[in-house]
Every structure is written in C-alpha cells, then in structure tokens.
Design an enzyme around this catalytic site. Structure first.
Site, short mmCIF file in Angstrom:
data_model
loop_
_atom_site.label_atom_id
_atom_site.label_comp_id
_atom_site.label_asym_id
_atom_site.label_seq_id
_atom_site.Cartn_x
_atom_site.Cartn_y
_atom_site.Cartn_z
N GLU A 1 76.11 41.31 44.67
CA GLU A 1 75.58 40.08 44.81
C GLU A 1 75.59 39.18 43.55
OE1 GLU A 1 72.52 39.50 48.61
OE2 GLU A 1 72.06 41.24 47.28
N TYR B 256 65.60 10.98 43.35
CA TYR B 256 66.19 12.37 43.88
C TYR B 256 67.16 12.88 43.59
CZ TYR B 256 68.28 8.79 47.04
OH TYR B 256 68.99 7.58 47.28
N ILE C 249 65.17 35.49 46.23
CA ILE C 249 65.11 34.31 46.45
C ILE C 249 63.68 33.64 46.43
CG2 ILE C 249 67.20 33.95 47.67
CD1 ILE C 249 65.74 34.11 50.21
N THR D 12 22.51 25.30 23.19
CA THR D 12 21.62 25.81 24.43
C THR D 12 21.09 26.98 24.11
OG1 THR D 12 23.21 26.32 25.79
CG2 THR D 12 22.75 24.25 25.96
N ARG E 203 36.00 39.03 22.62
CA ARG E 203 35.02 39.06 23.65
C ARG E 203 34.67 40.71 23.74
NH1 ARG E 203 32.62 36.01 28.93
NH2 ARG E 203 31.19 37.91 29.45
N ASP F 151 33.38 32.52 26.39
CA ASP F 151 32.85 32.81 27.73
C ASP F 151 33.49 31.67 28.66
OD1 ASP F 151 31.71 33.85 30.06
OD2 ASP F 151 29.99 32.53 29.73
N ASP G 14 34.41 30.07 32.50
CA ASP G 14 34.15 30.22 33.94
C ASP G 14 34.88 29.22 34.67
OD1 ASP G 14 32.30 32.67 33.76
OD2 ASP G 14 30.83 31.23 33.14
N PRO H 8 32.55 27.76 44.54
CA PRO H 8 32.35 27.65 43.18
C PRO H 8 31.52 28.54 42.56
CG PRO H 8 30.80 26.47 44.93
CD PRO H 8 32.01 27.15 45.61
N HIS H 9 30.96 28.47 41.19
CA HIS H 9 30.43 29.42 40.22
C HIS H 9 29.01 29.77 40.95
CE1 HIS H 9 28.51 31.51 37.06
NE2 HIS H 9 29.68 31.92 36.64
#
Length: 273
Positions: free
Chosen positions: A21, A53, A72, A161, A201, A213, A215, A232-233
C-alpha cells in the site's frame, strides 16, 4: 453553526499497514465539513470573512499526499488539527476519509473513518511557592501559548496567597488563564503535568510546596469524573485563590454543577469567613 461542505475530494496517496500500500498507493476520497460563521461573509459578499474552500481543498490534497501513515485514522486526526490551526475562523471540522480499495479480501463499496474535532474553552489555575514563583508561572503561560492546539485568550493578575491545606510552607503566587484548545481533557492534563515535571515539581506531600501547580478548573461546561481527572475542579468553589483570579477574567462563567457564576461562588465563600 453554519457549514461549508467539501465532498469526496479524490486523492491518490500512500497510506496503509501493508508494504504494498505504501509502495503502490491507492485512491482515497476525503470529505470535510467546515463549521464557521458565514453570516458576515454572506452579507458583505467578502471571502475574507469566510473560509476559502478552494484553498482548503488544496491544503487537504497536499497534506494527504505528502504524508505516509499506517492508519487512515491518523490521516484524519492530523488533517483536522492542520485545518484548525491554519484557519482561525474555523470553530470545528468534520473529516471523513474513504478507502474503497482497502485490502480486506471481501467485496465492499468502501471503508471509511469519520471524526469531528473543534475548539474548546478551558480555564487553568496556576500556582507556585518554590524558587522563582513568577518565573515558574510565566514559563507555564508561555509554554501553553506555544503549544500546538492551544490559544491563550486571557490571563488574570498574579496574587500572593497563604497556603491551603498543608500550612507549613511559604505563600503561593496564584493566577488563572483562559485558553482555547482542541486537546482533549486527558491530553491537556498530560501537557500540564509535563510542564509541572519540567519545572522540577516533586509530588511527596499532598498540598505541599511545589514549583508549579497547574489545574484544569473548567473545560467548556463538561462534567468529568475519572481516576485521573475531575472537571470542574472538585475544590475550586472552596478556594478564594482560585475564584479570585478566575472572577477577574470570567466573572459570569457558570459552574455546571452548582449553577452559579464564579462571582456568586466567590461572594458566598467570602461571606463564610
């Protein structure tokens, strides 16, 4: 969503598992569905507001002929990604590849694979409290910006934080970004974990100190619960260091489980303190 259809583009190429092929080649038929908003183009009679197109057809032919794959399935996947990256107005693309001369030893009309791939919106939380925190976060942002299949749409400010969970560690620098991606949630998770590993890490203490980190907070409005990933987290509604930066770039984003906006979740969290 509006669609432009290209049907059964005939291409002679060299894909297949068998050596003959790849050596002799065969005819394939490729169809593409281009999902694009063409209202502006239609009203203005302006091709630049749509997807050409003709150019797409030539790109498909060039890609299918210039590559050689066993499957394919691989042709379809690579072609979909190529089109999404090449044409910014495309929101989604459907690809069908027919192989009428597939060597199965039985009479048949054709064998084909058909896929759809498109852009998804994801929100990523970023944090660091080891080494050069700012540099670690910048590394993650720039790496995602350069990742094939990812587009950076928005970035929050970075805020300092106190640690969450395990408190015997230094303060974190946290932030959030909004991206478009055609990576699946699992592929995106792999990419984020690879970036964490590149930053050095070490995963030895839960919620412990880390150089980086990353997420997945949200992925469209999907709800996923697997061994590797919860979206969602699962903790995001409890964390002001997540909701604060996220509210800066997406205050009206609705949590698919709690049916509240990010700003509402942040205000509720603040009221509990």
């Amino acid at each position: 969503m509006d669609k432009i259809n290209i049907k059964n583009l005939e291409i002679f190429a060299y894909h297949g598992v068998l050596p003959e092929e790849k050596q002799n080649g065969q005819t394939f038929y490729v169809s593409a569905v281009l999902f694009v908003d063409i209202e502006a183009a239609g009203k203005a009679d302006d091709l630049s507001k749509s997807v050409d197109y003709g150019k797409v057809s030539h790109l498909i032919k060039s890609y299918v002929r210039s590559n050689i794959f066993d499957l394919i399935e691989t042709v379809a996947q690579g072609l979909a990604e190529k089109l999404l990256m090449e044409y910014p107005l495309l929101r989604k693309v459907g690809i069908e590849i027919k192989k009428p001369d597939a060597p199965v030893g039985l009479p048949l009309e054709t064998v084909s694979v058909e896929i759809e791939r498109g852009w998804h919106t994801a929100y990523i939380g970023l944090g660091s409290n080891l080494g050069d925190r700012l540099q670690h976060l910048r590394f993650a942002v720039e790496s995602l910006r350069k990742t094939v299949g990812c587009r950076l749409l928005a970035m929050s400010k970075f805020i300092s934080t106190p640690p969450y969970g395990y408190e015997q560690q230094g303060d974190f620098l946290n932030g959030c970004i909004k991206i478009e991606t055609f990576l699946s949630p699992g592929e995106l998770l792999n990419k984020l974990q690879d970036l964490e590993n590149q930053s050095g890490r070490i995963r030895d203490v839960r919620w412990g100190p880390r150089t980086l980190d990353l997420d997945i907070l949200m992925y469209d409005s999907w709800i996923l619960d697997t061994e590797r990933l919860y979206v969602p987290h699962i903790e995001m509604h409890k964390r002001d260091f997540v909701l604060g930066p996220l509210s800066e770039i997406a205050p009206n984003l609705i949590h698919p489980i709690y049916k509240k906006t990010v700003m509402q979740l942040l205000e509720e969290l603040k009221s509990k303190h």
